[in-house]
Scaffold this motif. Structure first.
Motif, PDB file in Angstrom:
ATOM      1  N   ASP A   6      -4.713  17.152  51.936  1.00 23.65           N
ATOM      2  CA  ASP A   6      -6.163  16.829  52.368  1.00 23.65           C
ATOM      3  C   ASP A   6      -6.258  15.278  52.395  1.00 23.65           C
ATOM      4  N   GLU A   7      -6.251  14.815  53.281  1.00 21.46           N
ATOM      5  CA  GLU A   7      -5.990  13.394  53.590  1.00 21.46           C
ATOM      6  C   GLU A   7      -7.473  12.779  53.260  1.00 21.46           C
ATOM      7  N   ASP A   8      -8.456  13.584  53.187  1.00 18.49           N
ATOM      8  CA  ASP A   8      -9.872  12.889  52.625  1.00 18.49           C
ATOM      9  C   ASP A   8      -9.814  12.830  51.446  1.00 18.49           C
ATOM     10  N   LYS A   9      -8.965  13.773  50.528  1.00 20.05           N
ATOM     11  CA  LYS A   9      -8.989  13.644  48.988  1.00 20.05           C
ATOM     12  C   LYS A   9      -7.857  12.511  48.614  1.00 20.05           C
ATOM     13  N   CYS A  10      -6.997  12.007  49.366  1.00 19.26           N
ATOM     14  CA  CYS A  10      -5.914  11.198  48.870  1.00 19.26           C
ATOM     15  C   CYS A  10      -6.458   9.909  48.553  1.00 19.26           C
ATOM     16  N   CYS A  11      -5.744   9.539  47.457  1.00 17.72           N
ATOM     17  CA  CYS A  11      -6.490   8.082  47.087  1.00 17.72           C
ATOM     18  C   CYS A  11      -5.097   7.026  47.321  1.00 17.72           C
ATOM     19  N   ASP A  30      -3.192   2.234  55.070  1.00 18.31           N
ATOM     20  CA  ASP A  30      -4.212   2.524  54.085  1.00 18.31           C
ATOM     21  C   ASP A  30      -3.455   3.144  52.901  1.00 18.31           C
ATOM     22  N   ILE A  32      -2.559   6.412  52.670  1.00 17.68           N
ATOM     23  CA  ILE A  32      -2.720   7.788  52.628  1.00 17.68           C
ATOM     24  C   ILE A  32      -1.496   8.462  53.288  1.00 17.68           C
ATOM     25  N   ALA A  59      -4.770  16.213  45.943  1.00 18.56           N
ATOM     26  CA  ALA A  59      -4.972  16.353  47.483  1.00 18.56           C
ATOM     27  C   ALA A  59      -3.731  17.392  48.046  1.00 18.56           C
TER      28      ALA A  59
END
Length: 66
Positions: A6-11, A30, A32, A59
């Motif tokens: 889940d790229e949106d969760k990745c920090c 970035d 990700i 993620a």
């Protein structure tokens, strides 16, 4: 094993890349996660499981079996 990220969760911590570079990479701009192999070979399953376990953002999702 099937792997999803889940790229949106990745920090962008990069632990997955350090553990399983044949399965995960990071974007240059970035950090990700990039999934390189959604169905990795059995010999890397243990490291992929470890990568999912240590992911600080949770993620990485794994599904086991056929």
């Amino acid at each position: 094993m099937k792997v999803r990220v889940d790229e949106d969760k990745c920090c962008g911590a990069g632990q997955c890349v350090l553990l399983a570079p044949e399965v995960f990479d990071q974007r240059e701009d970035d950090g990700i996660v990039i999934l390189l192999d959604a169905e990795p070979p059995e010999h890397v399953h243990a490291t992929v499981r470890e990568a999912a376990a240590v992911c600080p953002a949770a993620a990485i999702e794994l599904s086991e079996g056929a």
